[in-house]
Design an enzyme around this catalytic site. Structure first.
Site, PDB file in Angstrom:
ATOM      1  N   TYR A 396     -15.473  72.975 -10.157  1.00 55.55           N
ATOM      2  CA  TYR A 396     -14.787  73.920  -9.264  1.00 55.55           C
ATOM      3  C   TYR A 396     -13.299  73.645  -9.293  1.00 55.55           C
ATOM      4  O   TYR A 396     -12.892  72.486  -9.290  1.00 55.55           O
ATOM      5  CB  TYR A 396     -15.204  73.713  -7.806  1.00 55.55           C
ATOM      6  CG  TYR A 396     -16.631  73.917  -7.444  1.00 55.55           C
ATOM      7  CD1 TYR A 396     -17.144  75.199  -7.265  1.00 55.55           C
ATOM      8  CD2 TYR A 396     -17.467  72.832  -7.194  1.00 55.55           C
ATOM      9  CE1 TYR A 396     -18.456  75.390  -6.871  1.00 55.55           C
ATOM     10  CE2 TYR A 396     -18.791  73.017  -6.798  1.00 55.55           C
ATOM     11  CZ  TYR A 396     -19.281  74.293  -6.639  1.00 55.55           C
ATOM     12  OH  TYR A 396     -20.575  74.478  -6.249  1.00 55.55           O
ATOM     13  N   HIS A 477     -18.046  79.981  -1.268  1.00 55.36           N
ATOM     14  CA  HIS A 477     -17.223  79.227  -0.307  1.00 55.36           C
ATOM     15  C   HIS A 477     -16.112  80.089   0.284  1.00 55.36           C
ATOM     16  O   HIS A 477     -14.999  79.617   0.495  1.00 55.36           O
ATOM     17  CB  HIS A 477     -16.610  78.000  -1.005  1.00 55.36           C
ATOM     18  CG  HIS A 477     -17.627  77.024  -1.496  1.00 55.36           C
ATOM     19  ND1 HIS A 477     -17.362  76.050  -2.417  1.00 55.36           N
ATOM     20  CD2 HIS A 477     -18.931  76.862  -1.168  1.00 55.36           C
ATOM     21  CE1 HIS A 477     -18.460  75.346  -2.657  1.00 55.36           C
ATOM     22  NE2 HIS A 477     -19.426  75.821  -1.911  1.00 55.36           N
ATOM     23  N   ASN A 515     -16.879  71.173  -0.680  1.00 51.54           N
ATOM     24  CA  ASN A 515     -17.714  72.266  -0.169  1.00 51.54           C
ATOM     25  C   ASN A 515     -17.422  72.363   1.321  1.00 51.54           C
ATOM     26  O   ASN A 515     -17.308  71.351   2.010  1.00 51.54           O
ATOM     27  CB  ASN A 515     -19.193  71.964  -0.412  1.00 51.54           C
ATOM     28  CG  ASN A 515     -19.470  71.491  -1.827  1.00 51.54           C
ATOM     29  OD1 ASN A 515     -18.887  70.496  -2.250  1.00 51.54           O
ATOM     30  ND2 ASN A 515     -20.326  72.173  -2.533  1.00 51.54           N
TER      31      ASN A 515
HETATM   32  N1  6FA Z   1     -21.171  74.665   1.905  1.00 49.87           N
HETATM   33  C1  6FA Z   1     -21.186  73.328   1.876  1.00 49.87           C
HETATM   34  O1  6FA Z   1     -20.368  72.687   2.535  1.00 49.87           O
HETATM   35  N2  6FA Z   1     -22.100  72.658   1.103  1.00 49.87           N
HETATM   36  C2  6FA Z   1     -23.016  73.300   0.323  1.00 49.87           C
HETATM   37  O2  6FA Z   1     -23.827  72.656  -0.368  1.00 49.87           O
HETATM   38  C3  6FA Z   1     -23.011  74.708   0.332  1.00 49.87           C
HETATM   39  N3  6FA Z   1     -23.895  75.413  -0.422  1.00 49.87           N
HETATM   40  C4  6FA Z   1     -23.959  76.767  -0.264  1.00 49.87           C
HETATM   41  C5  6FA Z   1     -24.993  77.473  -0.918  1.00 49.87           C
HETATM   42  O3  6FA Z   1     -25.806  76.811  -1.720  1.00 49.87           O
HETATM   43  C6  6FA Z   1     -25.136  78.854  -0.712  1.00 49.87           C
HETATM   44  C7  6FA Z   1     -26.219  79.590  -1.435  1.00 49.87           C
HETATM   45  C8  6FA Z   1     -24.253  79.526   0.187  1.00 49.87           C
HETATM   46  C9  6FA Z   1     -24.391  80.998   0.471  1.00 49.87           C
HETATM   47  C10 6FA Z   1     -23.221  78.827   0.820  1.00 49.87           C
HETATM   48  C11 6FA Z   1     -23.077  77.454   0.597  1.00 49.87           C
HETATM   49  N4  6FA Z   1     -22.087  76.722   1.253  1.00 49.87           N
HETATM   50  C12 6FA Z   1     -22.072  75.368   1.172  1.00 49.87           C
HETATM   51  C13 6FA Z   1     -21.089  77.392   2.115  1.00 49.87           C
HETATM   52  C14 6FA Z   1     -21.404  77.263   3.608  1.00 49.87           C
HETATM   53  O4  6FA Z   1     -22.781  77.415   3.851  1.00 49.87           O
HETATM   54  C15 6FA Z   1     -20.598  78.314   4.361  1.00 49.87           C
HETATM   55  O5  6FA Z   1     -19.231  78.127   4.085  1.00 49.87           O
HETATM   56  C16 6FA Z   1     -20.801  78.211   5.871  1.00 49.87           C
HETATM   57  O6  6FA Z   1     -22.159  78.374   6.206  1.00 49.87           O
HETATM   58  C17 6FA Z   1     -19.983  79.262   6.603  1.00 49.87           C
HETATM   59  O7  6FA Z   1     -20.171  79.112   7.981  1.00 49.87           O
HETATM   60  P1  6FA Z   1     -19.827  80.294   9.010  1.00 49.87           P
HETATM   61  O8  6FA Z   1     -20.184  79.821  10.365  1.00 49.87           O
HETATM   62  O9  6FA Z   1     -18.467  80.749   8.757  1.00 49.87           O
HETATM   63  O10 6FA Z   1     -20.731  81.536   8.569  1.00 49.87           O
HETATM   64  P2  6FA Z   1     -22.264  81.734   8.157  1.00 49.87           P
HETATM   65  O11 6FA Z   1     -22.283  82.836   7.182  1.00 49.87           O
HETATM   66  O12 6FA Z   1     -22.896  80.453   7.808  1.00 49.87           O
HETATM   67  O13 6FA Z   1     -22.964  82.216   9.517  1.00 49.87           O
HETATM   68  C18 6FA Z   1     -22.772  83.499  10.049  1.00 49.87           C
HETATM   69  C19 6FA Z   1     -23.949  83.825  10.952  1.00 49.87           C
HETATM   70  O14 6FA Z   1     -23.677  85.031  11.642  1.00 49.87           O
HETATM   71  C20 6FA Z   1     -25.251  84.048  10.185  1.00 49.87           C
HETATM   72  O15 6FA Z   1     -26.297  83.346  10.818  1.00 49.87           O
HETATM   73  C21 6FA Z   1     -25.450  85.564  10.260  1.00 49.87           C
HETATM   74  O16 6FA Z   1     -26.819  85.939  10.255  1.00 49.87           O
HETATM   75  C22 6FA Z   1     -24.792  85.895  11.586  1.00 49.87           C
HETATM   76  N5  6FA Z   1     -24.273  87.260  11.665  1.00 49.87           N
HETATM   77  C23 6FA Z   1     -23.527  87.907  10.736  1.00 49.87           C
HETATM   78  N6  6FA Z   1     -23.213  89.137  11.158  1.00 49.87           N
HETATM   79  C24 6FA Z   1     -23.768  89.295  12.386  1.00 49.87           C
HETATM   80  C25 6FA Z   1     -23.786  90.365  13.332  1.00 49.87           C
HETATM   81  N7  6FA Z   1     -23.146  91.512  13.090  1.00 49.87           N
HETATM   82  N8  6FA Z   1     -24.475  90.188  14.480  1.00 49.87           N
HETATM   83  C26 6FA Z   1     -25.123  89.017  14.731  1.00 49.87           C
HETATM   84  N9  6FA Z   1     -25.137  87.975  13.863  1.00 49.87           N
HETATM   85  C27 6FA Z   1     -24.452  88.100  12.719  1.00 49.87           C
HETATM   86  C1  ABL Z   2     -22.554  74.798  -2.962  1.00 48.05           C
HETATM   87  O1  ABL Z   2     -21.628  74.489  -2.217  1.00 48.05           O
HETATM   88  C2  ABL Z   2     -22.543  76.105  -3.620  1.00 48.05           C
HETATM   89  O2  ABL Z   2     -22.124  77.103  -2.724  1.00 48.05           O
HETATM   90  C3  ABL Z   2     -23.865  76.498  -4.233  1.00 48.05           C
HETATM   91  O3  ABL Z   2     -23.593  77.568  -5.090  1.00 48.05           O
HETATM   92  C4  ABL Z   2     -24.502  75.323  -4.949  1.00 48.05           C
HETATM   93  O4  ABL Z   2     -25.794  75.641  -5.457  1.00 48.05           O
HETATM   94  C5  ABL Z   2     -24.704  74.218  -3.937  1.00 48.05           C
HETATM   95  N1  ABL Z   2     -23.526  73.909  -3.207  1.00 48.05           N
HETATM   96  C6  ABL Z   2     -25.190  72.918  -4.608  1.00 48.05           C
HETATM   97  O5  ABL Z   2     -24.207  72.401  -5.432  1.00 48.05           O
HETATM   98  C7  ABL Z   2     -25.904  76.379  -6.678  1.00 48.05           C
HETATM   99  C8  ABL Z   2     -27.285  76.134  -7.284  1.00 48.05           C
HETATM  100  O6  ABL Z   2     -27.430  74.777  -7.650  1.00 48.05           O
HETATM  101  C9  ABL Z   2     -27.485  77.029  -8.483  1.00 48.05           C
HETATM  102  O7  ABL Z   2     -28.782  76.880  -9.011  1.00 48.05           O
HETATM  103  C10 ABL Z   2     -27.258  78.484  -8.074  1.00 48.05           C
HETATM  104  O8  ABL Z   2     -27.345  79.328  -9.195  1.00 48.05           O
HETATM  105  C11 ABL Z   2     -25.913  78.645  -7.437  1.00 48.05           C
HETATM  106  O9  ABL Z   2     -25.793  77.758  -6.338  1.00 48.05           O
HETATM  107  C12 ABL Z   2     -25.710  80.068  -6.922  1.00 48.05           C
HETATM  108  O10 ABL Z   2     -24.386  80.279  -6.530  1.00 48.05           O
END
Ligand code: 6FA
Ligand code: ABL
Length: 538
Positions: A396, A477, A515
């Protein structure tokens, strides 16, 4: 009934905020559009091999890669956001990889766009750590499983001058540092804000959470918010929920969800409000045009660009690329996890993380982060290779990245997504990541038996990066869509309103070093303390 505070969204931002407000004795309603996640929230989505337990796909860290698999409809992702986002209790923290980094001082600096009053983040970060410590050895038996990538990475990085450290013991040491991946998992389970902040909020009689409730807009009388409009007619007449006098609304609906609510409330750039006007249902709830508030909601957005390199090494166990973890896991690993939550399933897929600083051709210092895991998303190579020996280094471009994009409504149907992709809009971001990748590749070439399979020798690294599919270039992110100093003030108050706040990833003005969930929760600790201290509230 009216509330002192209505918090919208139960992700990391909203959970920290709602817990602290209720701890302070305020009458708090937390509204979440999705349903339960982990077993303790009422979730029952248990893999077949754990039948009869309350260990859901959200509880079991080793099920993480199955979030992207084909084990059924992915209801946990928001259906109306065209990138990955969690729509359930915990938001992203219930479906993410669980990587968890304590923020650095640079992350909250004026260099990163924070008001100078935010630079002393330490007391808020400490408050977070007290509630939610990190863990880089997540199997409760203390044994590290599936760790074959660690010695291989050490062989690549040590000659490059990287030091092996406990990463969260020294958060500011992010130049030439590597170590075991740190998580917000405990007791072999996903932990995060759902297992901590939500658990202390829930027993309080002044706290209430309503699920399956979508907030569409805030109702306002000029600059003063009077309540929220929802789709849930069971909790208020026509779905309307009022505030107490002096009450406040806090939007924590995430980087896409919060802007969408603002647009539907007549707050944001005119092109977005005009899409709302074209939607008859939503138009009915807009305030008069004279009350529209023009703010750069959705602009200034960042997300890390990320590029995968795929290697093979004879020592690696690619874990069958996580293919059968849902329906047909390795029997001994499943049995071990069921017995005492130890083993391979006590952790998600990453094993090693590393950081370095690098100077771009424009003189700007950008950091790069590596996340290393056994397995791969997709290998494109002309080489024959042994699929059971593949591991991936996801690189990243981290804090210091200069590219910015825009998010918002994609049409009058009010779906949300990127309007301008935020990756490599500045060519120096691209040349910088290419430099970092070149260095990794040449160091890897000196490690015996290590083979780079993607990119292969039919592609130059520059072409590989230039042709990288946009659908894989991001990192989930997203920050900055309601940046502090541009959309909200230093107390997280939406500018030109009296009682509307934003506390989530969208207020973060620039990408942080790791992250983001740790920095987002530290920011929430600080924002909610400021909101409670602000005069004129309930
Ligand atoms: N961040 C990390 O630090 N480490 C990770 O390993 C990591 N991995 C991922 C990952 O693998 C994926 C697939 C994704 C999508 C994100 C990852 N992130 C990681 C990023 C991290 O999860 C986000 O940066 C973090 O959750 C953001 O936190 P927020 O509080 O800003 O926002 P969310 O999207 O988590 O929560 C919003 C909530 O509001 C949700 O529960 C949603 O359902 C709700 N909501 C949205 N609109 C709404 C509405 N109109 N009414 C009511 N509820 C609503
Ligand atoms: C994160 O912070 C990222 O947002 C994710 O995208 C990441 O996971 C996790 N942490 C773990 O490092 C990846 C998966 O390992 C992949 O298999 C997947 O294709 C990808 O997220 C999708 O964005």
């Amino acid at each position: 009934t009216p509330y002192d505070y209505i918090v919208v969204g139960a992700g990391p931002g909203g959970l920290v905020t709602a817990d602290r407000l209720s701890q302070a004795g305020k009458k708090v309603l937390l509204l979440e559009r999705g349903g339960p996640s982990t077993g303790e929230t009422g979730g029952r989505d248990v893999p077949p091999w754990a039948n009869g337990t309350s260990l859901t796909r959200y509880d079991i860290p080793g099920e993480f890669q199955a979030m992207f698999g084909s084990s059924g409809p992915s209801y946990w992702f928001c259906s109306d956001i065209n990138t990955f986002a969690g729509c359930l209790v915990g938001g992203g923290s219930s479906i993410n990889g669980g990587l968890y980094w304590y923020p650095t001082d640079l992350d909250f600096s004026t260099d990163r766009g924070w008001p100078s009053s935010w630079s002393n983040h330490d007391q808020y970060t400490q408050a977070l750590i007290q509630r939610l410590p990190s863990n880089d050895n997540t199997s409760p038996d203390g044994v590290r499983y599936l760790e074959e990538v660690f010695p291989v990475m050490s062989d690549i990085l040590t000659p490059m001058g990287f030091q092996n450290i406990t990463l969260n013991s020294n958060p500011n040491f992010k130049d030439h540092a590597f170590g075991y991946s740190a998580y917000n998992f405990q007791n072999g389970k996903r932990w995060g804000p759902v297992a901590t902040y939500l658990q202390t909020a829930q027993p309080r009689s002044n706290f209430k959470m309503e699920l399956y409730t979508v907030v569409t807009s805030v109702a306002r009388n000029g600059s003063t918010i009077t309540g929220v409009q929802t789709n849930n007619t069971a909790i208020g007449p026509n779905g309307f929920i009022p505030l107490n006098p002096n009450g406040r609304v806090i939007l924590s609906a995430g980087s896409f969800g919060t802007p969408r609510i603002l647009f539907q409330s007549g707050i944001g750039p005119s092109d977005m409000i005009s899409l709302v006007q074209q939607n008859a249902e939503a138009n009915a709830f807009l305030p008069p045009a004279s009350d529209f508030i023009d703010l750069p909601v959705g602009f200034n957005v960042q997300d890390n660009p990320s590029i995968n390199l795929m290697f093979t090494h004879p020592s690696i166990n690619a874990y069958d690329n996580w293919a059968n973890i849902w329906s047909d896991p390795v029997p001994a690993d499943a049995a071990q996890y069921l017995k005492d939550q130890t083993g391979v399933f006590a952790m998600s897929s990453p094993r090693v993380n590393f950081w370095r600083a690098t100077s771009g051709t424009d003189g700007i210092t950008r950091y790069a982060q590596g996340t290393v895991r056994p397995g791969f998303d997709s290998v494109t190579t002309s080489y024959p290779y042994n699929a059971s020996q593949v591991f991936s280094i996801t690189t990243y471009l981290s804090t210091g990245v200069t590219s910015r994009g825009r998010v918002g409504l994609t049409s009058s149907e009010l779906g949300a997504g990127a309007l301008t992709n935020p990756w490599f809009t500045d060519p120096v971001d691209k040349s910088t990541i290419i430099t970092v990748l070149e260095e990794i590749i040449s160091a890897a070439a000196k490690v015996p038996n290590l083979t780079l399979i993607t990119p292969d020798n039919t592609t130059t690294l520059t072409d590989y990066v230039n042709n990288y599919p946009t659908s894989s270039l991001g990192s989930n992110h997203w920050v900055g869509s309601c940046s502090i100093g541009q959309v909200v003030d230093e107390n997280a108050l939406v500018m030109n309103t009296t009682n509307l706040f934003v506390v989530d990833a969208s207020i973060v003005p620039a990408l942080m070093t790791g992250n983001p969930q740790g920095a987002i929760m530290s920011a929430a600790e600080q924002a909610v303390a400021r909101i409670l201290a602000l005069p004129g509230g309930p």
